[in-house]
Design a protein around this motif. Sequence first.
Motif, short mmCIF file in Angstrom:
data_model
loop_
_atom_site.label_atom_id
_atom_site.label_comp_id
_atom_site.label_asym_id
_atom_site.label_seq_id
_atom_site.Cartn_x
_atom_site.Cartn_y
_atom_site.Cartn_z
N THR A 211 0.84 -1.20 0.00
CA THR A 211 0.00 0.00 0.00
C THR A 211 0.87 1.25 0.00
OG1 THR A 211 -1.77 -1.16 1.19
CG2 THR A 211 -1.82 1.25 1.24
N ILE A 212 1.98 1.19 0.73
CA ILE A 212 2.93 2.30 0.73
C ILE A 212 3.66 2.40 -0.61
CG2 ILE A 212 5.10 3.15 1.75
CD1 ILE A 212 4.20 1.86 4.41
N LEU A 213 4.21 1.28 -1.07
CA LEU A 213 5.06 1.29 -2.26
C LEU A 213 4.29 1.58 -3.55
CD1 LEU A 213 7.33 -1.77 -1.37
CD2 LEU A 213 7.92 0.66 -1.22
N ASN A 214 2.99 1.29 -3.55
CA ASN A 214 2.19 1.53 -4.75
C ASN A 214 1.51 2.89 -4.75
OD1 ASN A 214 2.84 -1.03 -5.74
ND2 ASN A 214 1.11 -2.00 -4.72
N ASN A 215 1.84 3.71 -3.76
CA ASN A 215 1.26 5.05 -3.67
C ASN A 215 2.38 6.09 -3.81
OD1 ASN A 215 0.04 7.48 -2.96
ND2 ASN A 215 -1.31 6.52 -1.46
N PRO A 216 2.60 6.63 -5.00
CA PRO A 216 3.71 7.58 -5.24
C PRO A 216 3.68 8.81 -4.34
CG PRO A 216 2.74 6.86 -7.32
CD PRO A 216 1.83 6.37 -6.24
N SER A 217 2.49 9.26 -3.94
CA SER A 217 2.41 10.47 -3.11
C SER A 217 3.03 10.24 -1.73
CB SER A 217 0.95 10.91 -2.95
OG SER A 217 0.21 9.95 -2.22
N LEU A 218 2.99 8.99 -1.26
CA LEU A 218 3.57 8.69 0.05
C LEU A 218 5.10 8.71 0.01
CD1 LEU A 218 1.20 5.86 1.35
CD2 LEU A 218 1.13 8.31 1.85
N LYS A 219 5.65 8.54 -1.18
CA LYS A 219 7.11 8.57 -1.34
C LYS A 219 7.66 9.92 -0.89
CE LYS A 219 8.59 7.09 -5.29
NZ LYS A 219 8.96 7.02 -6.73
N GLU A 220 6.92 10.99 -1.21
CA GLU A 220 7.37 12.33 -0.85
C GLU A 220 7.04 12.66 0.60
OE1 GLU A 220 9.27 13.78 -2.96
OE2 GLU A 220 8.87 12.13 -4.35
N ALA A 221 6.07 11.96 1.17
CA ALA A 221 5.68 12.23 2.56
C ALA A 221 6.80 11.87 3.53
CB ALA A 221 4.41 11.48 2.92
N ASP A 222 7.50 10.76 3.26
CA ASP A 222 8.62 10.36 4.11
C ASP A 222 9.48 9.37 3.32
OD1 ASP A 222 10.33 9.10 6.09
OD2 ASP A 222 9.05 10.03 7.60
N ALA A 223 10.54 9.88 2.71
CA ALA A 223 11.39 9.06 1.84
C ALA A 223 12.09 7.95 2.61
CB ALA A 223 12.42 9.94 1.13
N SER B 265 10.49 0.52 3.62
CA SER B 265 9.39 -0.35 3.18
C SER B 265 9.87 -1.28 2.07
CB SER B 265 8.20 0.49 2.70
OG SER B 265 7.66 1.24 3.75
N HIS B 266 10.72 -0.77 1.19
CA HIS B 266 11.34 -1.60 0.15
C HIS B 266 12.11 -2.76 0.79
CE1 HIS B 266 10.83 0.05 -3.89
NE2 HIS B 266 10.91 1.28 -3.40
N ILE B 267 12.94 -2.42 1.77
CA ILE B 267 13.83 -3.42 2.37
C ILE B 267 13.05 -4.46 3.17
CG2 ILE B 267 15.72 -3.76 4.02
CD1 ILE B 267 16.75 -0.98 3.21
#
Length: 376
Positions: free
Chosen positions: A246-258, A264-266
């Motif tokens: 849910t985090i990784l598939n939401n690009p807007s969350l990438k900018e919220a906290d890199a 989340s990737h790891i």
Amino acid sequence: IGLEKALYIRGGMQGTGNYMENIIWEKKMVLKKLDNEIKYKDLRYTLFNHYYRSGITRNEKEVNAYRKIMSSDLCSQESKALSYNAKSDFYFVNGLYYYAVKDFKNSFIYYQKLVTLIESHPERLHEQPEMFKYITALSNYHIASYLSKNYEECVSIIKKIRMLVLIPSTKMQVLTFELSYLNELAFYNNTGQYDKGVRLIKDIEAGMQLYKGKISSRAVIVFYFNYACIYFGTGDYSRSLYWLNTILNNPSLKEADADIYGFSHIISLIVHFELENIDVLEYMVKSAYRFLHKRNRIYKFENSLLSFIRTKLVKADTEQELIASFKGLKTELEEIIKDTFEKRTLEYFDFISWLESKIENRPFAEIVREKAKTIS
């Protein structure tokens, strides 16, 4: 003071000038305090903006950047702060600085002082900016409490924050909801009380619906990340993966906290391993590398962990080989985290405890609880 001086002059008041001198002195003191407040406010903005861009330190260069800001004479001693507002900024600045350089004990001390100062002036809490300051001070105090192992403070602080949800302001209610539940969930996560965390998620989801569209993006990604870690702790890897995706598939969350997006990737790699989805690991390692490299977030810890997954985890043929590989990685990571900058990674997820759980064939949650020395 201006009006009083005018009346003094217009009224033709007699005297040797002592009265006028007192007025002038008082005016100078007011201006001095006002100037002092402005300087502390500027310092607070400068430090917070730097923290917002850079986060917690991971190397000596980053520490030096914080030290440069804190080299101001305003930071040298508490007596430099001449008013309530200046003093509250002094405590906030020191609390944030020590948090950023990972000195959590001193961060705890200064946030505790900030909360005590605010609570000693309850008449100010009728003003919304002051209530906002109080709620965020309690939240920071809670974070510093569990990071410095002052667990006895944590429950009482959460209760204080949650009581403030009765404030008749939607903005303050949303803030109170975010901070009280984020802190409680993170506390359960860090102390291995995963079953309590699962029960709390149900309450959080109800609140997310109640305040739909009003929750900040940063709060959303932190909630989802903690959901994933909580479910990982209970061994429910499918639900853990759901929230990571849910985090990784939401690009807007990438900018919220890199940083959270990167971890989340790891962690998703470890979850896929637990789910025996070995065939996807090689591709996902490359994806994680690309993201972290682009963000200049590949440090020794991350590099060692990703290299292990790519070269050893996916290629181990027997249980004995796998255990030997886990032992080798644990030794390697324990050496790396002797560097305090690298130890920050464990604040997101306890990779060492996970390795110990695989090596010793024990539940991950049990090991985390033992280390936290708390009762589930």
